[in-house]
Design a protein around this motif. Structure first.
Motif, mmCIF file in Angstrom:
data_model
loop_
_atom_site.group_PDB
_atom_site.id
_atom_site.type_symbol
_atom_site.label_atom_id
_atom_site.label_comp_id
_atom_site.label_asym_id
_atom_site.label_seq_id
_atom_site.Cartn_x
_atom_site.Cartn_y
_atom_site.Cartn_z
ATOM 1 N N ASN A 49 -34.880 -35.658 22.579
ATOM 2 C CA ASN A 49 -35.594 -36.866 22.101
ATOM 3 C C ASN A 49 -35.424 -37.929 22.211
ATOM 4 N N GLN A 50 -36.103 -39.105 22.769
ATOM 5 C CA GLN A 50 -35.964 -40.228 23.018
ATOM 6 C C GLN A 50 -35.485 -41.248 21.866
ATOM 7 N N ALA A 51 -35.748 -40.803 20.785
ATOM 8 C CA ALA A 51 -35.171 -41.448 19.360
ATOM 9 C C ALA A 51 -33.725 -41.736 19.435
ATOM 10 N N ASN A 52 -33.113 -40.684 19.894
ATOM 11 C CA ASN A 52 -31.687 -40.735 20.106
ATOM 12 C C ASN A 52 -31.179 -41.971 20.759
ATOM 13 N N GLN A 53 -32.044 -42.301 21.910
ATOM 14 C CA GLN A 53 -31.165 -43.399 22.573
ATOM 15 C C GLN A 53 -31.049 -44.597 22.101
ATOM 16 N N VAL A 54 -31.532 -44.897 20.595
ATOM 17 C CA VAL A 54 -31.251 -46.095 20.037
ATOM 18 C C VAL A 54 -29.905 -46.252 19.606
ATOM 19 N N PHE A 55 -29.208 -45.046 19.573
ATOM 20 C CA PHE A 55 -27.558 -45.179 19.295
ATOM 21 C C PHE A 55 -26.603 -45.701 20.367
ATOM 22 N N VAL A 56 -27.364 -45.853 21.458
ATOM 23 C CA VAL A 56 -26.507 -46.487 22.816
ATOM 24 C C VAL A 56 -26.109 -47.644 22.734
ATOM 25 N N SER A 57 -26.912 -48.521 21.737
ATOM 26 C CA SER A 57 -26.658 -50.009 21.660
ATOM 27 C C SER A 57 -26.869 -50.306 20.161
ATOM 28 N N GLU A 58 -26.366 -51.558 19.806
ATOM 29 C CA GLU A 58 -26.729 -51.795 18.365
ATOM 30 C C GLU A 58 -27.556 -52.959 18.379
ATOM 31 N N PHE A 59 -28.593 -53.304 17.672
ATOM 32 C CA PHE A 59 -29.684 -54.221 17.498
ATOM 33 C C PHE A 59 -29.980 -54.747 16.043
ATOM 34 N N ASP A 60 -30.228 -56.189 16.047
ATOM 35 C CA ASP A 60 -30.427 -56.574 14.696
ATOM 36 C C ASP A 60 -31.906 -56.767 14.587
ATOM 37 N N SER A 61 -32.796 -56.416 15.558
ATOM 38 C CA SER A 61 -34.360 -56.605 15.276
ATOM 39 C C SER A 61 -34.980 -55.586 16.288
ATOM 40 N N ASP A 66 -32.314 -52.985 23.528
ATOM 41 C CA ASP A 66 -31.723 -53.075 24.938
ATOM 42 C C ASP A 66 -32.521 -51.940 25.776
ATOM 43 N N PHE A 67 -33.124 -52.393 27.125
ATOM 44 C CA PHE A 67 -33.796 -51.625 27.922
ATOM 45 C C PHE A 67 -32.820 -50.530 28.660
ATOM 46 N N ILE A 68 -31.913 -51.291 28.989
ATOM 47 C CA ILE A 68 -31.135 -49.963 29.831
ATOM 48 C C ILE A 68 -30.687 -49.141 28.892
ATOM 49 N N SER A 69 -30.188 -49.293 27.622
ATOM 50 C CA SER A 69 -29.745 -48.222 26.867
ATOM 51 C C SER A 69 -30.998 -47.373 26.315
ATOM 52 N N LEU A 70 -32.330 -47.726 26.235
ATOM 53 C CA LEU A 70 -33.188 -46.998 25.925
ATOM 54 C C LEU A 70 -33.790 -46.296 27.088
ATOM 55 N N CYS A 151 -25.708 -39.376 32.805
ATOM 56 C CA CYS A 151 -26.742 -39.530 31.622
ATOM 57 C C CYS A 151 -26.007 -39.938 30.679
ATOM 58 N N ASN A 152 -26.471 -40.866 29.761
ATOM 59 C CA ASN A 152 -25.801 -41.518 28.360
ATOM 60 C C ASN A 152 -26.452 -40.859 27.141
ATOM 61 N N PHE A 153 -27.182 -39.964 27.217
ATOM 62 C CA PHE A 153 -27.770 -39.264 25.929
ATOM 63 C C PHE A 153 -26.589 -38.976 25.087
ATOM 64 N N LEU A 154 -27.125 -39.352 23.617
ATOM 65 C CA LEU A 154 -26.306 -38.905 22.415
ATOM 66 C C LEU A 154 -27.094 -38.153 21.553
ATOM 67 N N TYR A 155 -26.287 -37.200 21.036
ATOM 68 C CA TYR A 155 -27.124 -36.328 19.990
ATOM 69 C C TYR A 155 -26.639 -36.757 18.826
ATOM 70 N N CYS A 173 -26.095 -41.835 10.395
ATOM 71 C CA CYS A 173 -25.815 -41.028 11.246
ATOM 72 C C CYS A 173 -24.664 -40.868 11.976
ATOM 73 N N GLU A 174 -24.190 -39.638 12.326
ATOM 74 C CA GLU A 174 -23.027 -39.408 13.307
ATOM 75 C C GLU A 174 -23.579 -39.038 14.510
ATOM 76 N N VAL A 175 -22.946 -39.540 15.694
ATOM 77 C CA VAL A 175 -23.519 -39.226 17.253
ATOM 78 C C VAL A 175 -22.381 -38.606 18.101
ATOM 79 N N SER A 176 -22.845 -38.034 18.939
ATOM 80 C CA SER A 176 -21.882 -36.960 19.738
ATOM 81 C C SER A 176 -22.286 -37.030 21.154
ATOM 82 N N GLU A 177 -21.726 -36.938 21.956
ATOM 83 C CA GLU A 177 -21.916 -36.718 23.453
ATOM 84 C C GLU A 177 -22.395 -35.327 23.926
ATOM 85 N N LEU A 178 -21.809 -34.509 22.824
ATOM 86 C CA LEU A 178 -22.085 -33.168 22.976
ATOM 87 C C LEU A 178 -22.926 -32.439 21.859
#
Length: 215
Positions: A49-61, A66-70, A151-155, A173-178
């Motif tokens: 699920n690509q929604a998980n990718q939002v946790f690779v970076s922080e954003f205030d709006s 960040d496009f690379i994170s997403l 890959c930089n995917f986070l669960y 939310c809690e995030v994990s590489e595994l």
């Protein structure tokens, strides 16, 4: 005098009613289950699920996503369809200075637009295009490319959630590489946590911000 006391009474009733209207409401078990099994991915799956990718970076709006994170991982990671990179595309990337001996992540502009609209309610042009200039763009294929490592995917596992207003909610939310099913109890205790805010419109949820969360 009576008018004065009536005014004071109305004033305090207004404050009390306003306070009641902003009281936080916890998400139901059904809603939490939706986020943990459909909106996010907490377990290993064939299609993530690509929604998980939002946790690779922080954003205030949402405009500051960040496009690379997403879009670091190629489109096939989320759709199951691996996009072929042709010899002509490789040659074009080399002409731009890309090291094609590395793995290459390819995302079509159409897919990126669909993803941004689905999760942020925005188009590429409506964002601040953070790190988009670090992609290689090919107008012939109308696609963006990155040379990448692993890959930089986070669960993601949603612990709790509350409605802050009628149509805005926060998730812890809690995030994990595994995948979470592979974690030991000790590993679970040391996971990073994030607070993410979303806006609900009908059956859709749009990301507003994401920040680290400390208990």
């Amino acid at each position: 005098m009576r008018k004065k006391w009536n005014f004071i009474l109305c004033f305090f009733l207004t404050i009390i009613m306003a306070g009641c209207g902003t009281k936080e409401k916890s998400l139901s078990e059904e809603e939490l289950n939706y986020f943990n099994t459909i909106f996010f991915s907490s377990t290993r799956q064939e299609v993530h699920n690509q929604a998980n990718q939002v946790f690779v970076s922080e954003f205030d709006s949402p405009e500051n996503i960040d496009f690379i994170s997403l879009f670091y991982n190629h489109i096939g990671y989320y759709t199951g369809d691996t996009l072929e990179i042709t010899d002509d595309e490789l040659e074009y990337l080399r002409s731009l200075g890309a090291d094609t001996n590395l793995d290459i992540s390819k995302n079509t502009k159409e897919y990126m637009e669909e993803c941004l609209k689905k999760y942020f309610g925005l188009s590429i042009e409506e964002t601040n295009k953070i790190s988009l200039d670090l992609f290689y763009y090919n107008s012939g294929s109308d696609s963006y490319y990155l040379t990448v490592g692993d890959c930089n995917f986070l669960y993601v596992n949603v612990i709790e959630g509350t409605y802050q207003t009628e149509n805005e909610l926060e998730l812890i939310c809690e995030v994990s590489e595994l995948p979470f099913e592979n974690l030991t109890e000790k590993e679970r205790d040391n996971l990073k946590k994030y607070r993410v805010r979303l806006r609900k419109e009908g059956v859709h949820y749009y990301f507003l911000k994401n920040e680290k969360y400390i208990d």
